[in-house]
Scaffold this motif. Structure first.
Motif, mmCIF file in Angstrom:
data_model
loop_
_atom_site.group_PDB
_atom_site.id
_atom_site.type_symbol
_atom_site.label_atom_id
_atom_site.label_comp_id
_atom_site.label_asym_id
_atom_site.label_seq_id
_atom_site.Cartn_x
_atom_site.Cartn_y
_atom_site.Cartn_z
ATOM 1 N N ARG A 24 27.758 -13.828 -54.584
ATOM 2 C CA ARG A 24 28.856 -14.489 -53.698
ATOM 3 C C ARG A 24 29.740 -13.309 -53.528
ATOM 4 O O ARG A 24 30.138 -12.692 -51.854
ATOM 5 N N LEU A 28 31.064 -11.401 -49.832
ATOM 6 C CA LEU A 28 32.175 -10.823 -49.131
ATOM 7 C C LEU A 28 32.964 -10.020 -48.963
ATOM 8 O O LEU A 28 33.843 -9.635 -47.972
ATOM 9 N N GLU A 74 35.810 -18.346 -47.731
ATOM 10 C CA GLU A 74 34.655 -18.499 -48.169
ATOM 11 C C GLU A 74 35.319 -18.384 -50.239
ATOM 12 O O GLU A 74 34.204 -18.353 -50.808
ATOM 13 N N GLU A 77 36.817 -20.636 -52.136
ATOM 14 C CA GLU A 77 34.815 -21.035 -52.864
ATOM 15 C C GLU A 77 34.687 -20.745 -54.357
ATOM 16 O O GLU A 77 34.095 -21.190 -55.051
#
Length: 101
Positions: A24, A28, A74, A77
């Motif tokens: 992730r 990002l 995001e 999260e």
């Protein structure tokens, strides 16, 4: 140019969760202006240590990334995923200046 070096102490029974967390953040960091150089997972030696490296053109660019990540859904999260899974026990952050040639 500034490179951020992260040393993680991870829960070695939750490598899959930490791998997902890393995947992730690679996306990002790149989305928010940095260049991610990857996560480096345990192989030989300590089974509860992992590392990550990512670079920004300047410390000011890194600070803008930090500000953006604090409000990016995001990113929030991803932070929550780490808290929920408990895959990260602690981490250390260092700032380095790369030398290429």
């Amino acid at each position: 140019m500034i490179t951020v070096h992260l040393r993680y102490q991870i829960d070695d029974s939750k490598l899959a969760d930490f791998t997902e967390y890393g995947q992730r953040w690679i996306r990002l960091v790149n989305k928010l202006g940095g260049t991610h150089h990857g996560y480096f997972m345990p192989s030989e030696g300590d089974s509860d240590e992992a590392f990550a490296l990512f670079t920004f053109p300047s410390l000011a660019d890194y600070e803008r990334y930090r500000e953006a990540s604090a409000s990016d859904p995001e990113c929030q999260e991803a932070f929550q995923f780490a808290r929920d899974t408990g895959c990260i026990r602690r981490y250390e952050r260092r700032f380095l200046t790369p030398v290429f040639e």
